[in-house]
Every structure is written in structure tokens, then in C-alpha cells.
Design a protein around this motif. Structure first.
Motif, PDB file in Angstrom:
ATOM      1  N   ARG A 166       0.679  -1.044   0.117  1.00 10.12           N
ATOM      2  CA  ARG A 166       0.160   0.144  -0.107  1.00 10.12           C
ATOM      3  C   ARG A 166       0.972   1.440   0.006  1.00 10.12           C
ATOM      4  N   VAL A 167       0.271   2.362  -0.273  1.00  8.17           N
ATOM      5  CA  VAL A 167       0.870   3.619  -0.583  1.00  8.17           C
ATOM      6  C   VAL A 167       1.524   3.915   0.954  1.00  8.17           C
ATOM      7  N   THR A 168       2.629   4.613   0.887  1.00  9.26           N
ATOM      8  CA  THR A 168       3.266   4.866   2.307  1.00  9.26           C
ATOM      9  C   THR A 168       4.262   6.304   2.053  1.00  9.26           C
ATOM     10  N   SER A 183       3.419   6.648  -6.583  1.00  6.35           N
ATOM     11  CA  SER A 183       3.758   6.919  -4.928  1.00  6.35           C
ATOM     12  C   SER A 183       4.518   5.711  -4.352  1.00  6.35           C
ATOM     13  N   LEU A 184       5.119   6.089  -3.460  1.00  6.75           N
ATOM     14  CA  LEU A 184       6.029   5.117  -2.866  1.00  6.75           C
ATOM     15  C   LEU A 184       4.986   4.026  -2.177  1.00  6.75           C
ATOM     16  N   ARG A 185       5.418   2.848  -2.192  1.00  7.42           N
ATOM     17  CA  ARG A 185       4.495   1.711  -1.556  1.00  7.42           C
ATOM     18  C   ARG A 185       5.636   0.957  -0.805  1.00  7.42           C
ATOM     19  N   TYR A 235      -0.369  -4.018   4.986  1.00  8.16           N
ATOM     20  CA  TYR A 235       0.749  -3.186   4.306  1.00  8.16           C
ATOM     21  C   TYR A 235       0.514  -3.585   2.757  1.00  8.16           C
ATOM     22  N   ARG A 236      -0.007  -4.691   2.319  1.00  9.22           N
ATOM     23  CA  ARG A 236      -0.173  -4.984   1.130  1.00  9.22           C
ATOM     24  C   ARG A 236      -1.053  -4.670   0.276  1.00  9.22           C
ATOM     25  N   GLU A 237      -1.442  -4.218  -0.723  1.00 14.41           N
ATOM     26  CA  GLU A 237      -2.291  -3.691  -1.540  1.00 14.41           C
ATOM     27  C   GLU A 237      -3.369  -4.802  -1.879  1.00 14.41           C
ATOM     28  N   PRO A 238      -4.605  -4.553  -1.490  1.00 12.05           N
ATOM     29  CA  PRO A 238      -5.447  -5.461  -1.883  1.00 12.05           C
ATOM     30  C   PRO A 238      -5.590  -5.773  -3.386  1.00 12.05           C
TER      31      PRO A 238
END
Length: 281
Positions: A166-168, A183-185, A235-238
């Protein structure tokens, strides 16, 4: 140094080399390395712990497991994450061959870890029944090395730039070319490789000789993997086509809850079987 880290995914080529127009990819190579690691470490256990298995037994069991992980991983992905595709084209979505305009390799897109795990369990159930050897004892033989092999699979995902986080705004974030936007992920593939792979391997490898009953190591692995991945999923993009499927949980988290429950079930059932066997003696 920070810029190099954050832009590392953009500089990685998922193809190692090409032979006659056929690309050899890092992801496929990681599968080979994963099975090689499990094979070598299991052979090491048999030799150094004087376990009653022949060297050929390891290779035969892993051959069945390979079929199970490939079929289970693909079918599991279709059932858990892409059911409409499976219903629309059940055969074509499993077999990586296209017959439109001739016969050609179409590739496989999408593998489910949980489906692969189920596939391996079914394959080894059939294998142990065929060989007339205890199922739980056989699973425990391989399970200690499995997390380290799994580490290579997640590294393959990282090289492919898939299953990103996910974006961070944290410095540990990376730019993934396949991700939407710029975006940073979170490099969630590396989180999984470390915690679900290396950390879980160290735990199981350390306690392997203190296993109190057959099935203990297998149940511990199932619960441990589900527990660790459940939190990493935050923390992982669904999956884009699914999103968060229940409350604020992803499909992966729901499957991890089921996996933890299965781990507890295996521990309780295998302990009961062990106690029942001791009473009969």
C-alpha cells in the motif's frame, strides 16, 4: 543510496534470458530454487537425524507436491480471486494454452498461496496413501524447510514488481512501475519473504527435534504462517478487482484466519490421535 532503494523495482528485469524466443523468467527460476532448498534440507534431516526414509522418497514426494502446488495455486486463485473468469472459461483459465488462431502458449497469470497449500496437502495425502506411510509424519518431514523455500517465491514476486504494498510516506517505500500512480509503496513482498519465510523457518528448524507428536510441526506452521501474513496484509495492496471484501479485511486476511483455525485444528486433532495411540500400546 535512498534513491537507489526507492527506484530499485524499475531497474529489475523479470526475464533472465531468452532462448529461441522463449523467455526464462526469474519467477520460474525461484520455483526451482524453492523446491531445491526443500529437497536439500529434507535430505539433510534424513541423513543427520537418522530418519527412516530413503533418499528417493524425498524426490518422489516433492514431485507429487510440485503438481499439487501448481494445480492448487492456479485453481485456488481462480476460486478465491477470479471466480467469474473461471466460470466463463474453466478449462482455458487453468491450461495455459490458447487455441484461437492456432495453438500457442498463453501463460498463467495469478497463483494463490492458500490454494497451493491445499493442493500440496491433497497431493501428499494421495502420495502417502499410495506408499502406505503416515500422512502427518510425512508432512512434518518437509514442513521445516518449506518456509525457506517460500522465501524465494516472494523474491520472485518482488522481481516481477507484483503484489506490491500500500501507499506509504516512509523511507522504506519503493516505486513499483506496475502500481497505479507514482507513489511510494511498501515492499510487502520483502516483508513476506522475511517474516513468512526466514523467521518462520528459523522457528520450525529450531524446534524440529522437540516435536511432541506427529502433526505438531505442521499445525504450528499453518497457524504461524496465517498469523504473520494476516498482519502483513495491512501493508499489502488488496487485489484491485476485489478490494476489501469483509469489513476492513482483504481476501488474503480471511484466508489467513481460516488457515490459523486449521492450524489449531491440526494441533488438537493430532495430539488427540497421539494420545489415543499411546493408550493402545
Amino acid at each position: 543510496m535512498l534513491s537507489w532503494w526507492q527506484n530499485l523495482p524499475s531497474g529489475m528485469d523479470p526475464i533472465i534470458f531468452t532462448v529461441g524466443g522463449f523467455p526464462v523468467r526469474w519467477y520460474g527460476m525461484m520455483y526451482i530454487l524453492a523446491f531445491a532448498v526443500v529437497y536439500i534440507l529434507t535430505r539433510y534431516r534424513i541423513k543427520n537425524e537418522q530418519l527412516p526414509y530413503s533418499p528417493a522418497f524425498v524426490g518422489d514426494a516433492l514431485t507429487w507436491a510440485m503438481v499439487g502446488v501448481l494445480l492448487g495455486g492456479r485453481i485456488g486463485y481462480l476460486l478465491f480471486y477470479s471466480f467469474p473468469e473461471f466460470i466463463a472459461n474453466p478449462i482455458g483459465s487453468i491450461i495455459p494454452v490458447s487455441f484461437s488462431g492456432g495453438c500457442s502458449f498463453s501463460g498463467i497469470a495469478g497463483m494463490s498461496y492458500h490454494g497451493g497449500a491445499i493442493g500440496v496437502i491433497i497431493a501428499l495425502m494421495l502420495f502417502t496413501r499410495n506408499r502406505k506411510v503416515p500422512f502427518l509424519t510425512t508432512i512434518d518431514l518437509f514442513i521445516t524447510a518449506l518456509p525457506l523455500g517460500y522465501t524465494f517465491g516472494r523474491i520472485g514476486n518482488f522481481i516481477n514488481g507484483e503484489l506490491y504494498g500500500r501507499v506509504t510516506d516512509a523511507a522504506i517505500g519503493m516505486y513499483f512501475p506496475l502500481a497505479p500512480g507514482f507513489s511510494l509503496r511498501h515492499p510487502s513482498q520483502l516483508y513476506e519473504a522475511f517474516f513468512e519465510g526466514i523467521v518462520l523457518f528459523v522457528i520450525l528448524w529450531t524446534i524440529r527435534k522437540q516435536s511432541p507428536f506427529p502433526g505438531f510441526l505442521s499445525g504450528t506452521y499453518l497457524f504461524g504462517y496465517g498469523f504473520v501474513r494476516f498482519f502483513i496484509e495491512f501493508y499489502r495492496e488488496p487485489d484491485a478487482h476485489l478490494g476489501l471484501v469483509f469489513m476492513q479485511f482483504s481476501m488474503g486476511q480471511l484466508l489467513c484466519l481460516a488457515m490459523m483455525a486449521a492450524g489449531i485444528g491440526v494441533l488438537l486433532a493430532s495430539k488427540r490421535l497421539s494420545l489415543a495411540g499411546q493408550r493402545k500400546q
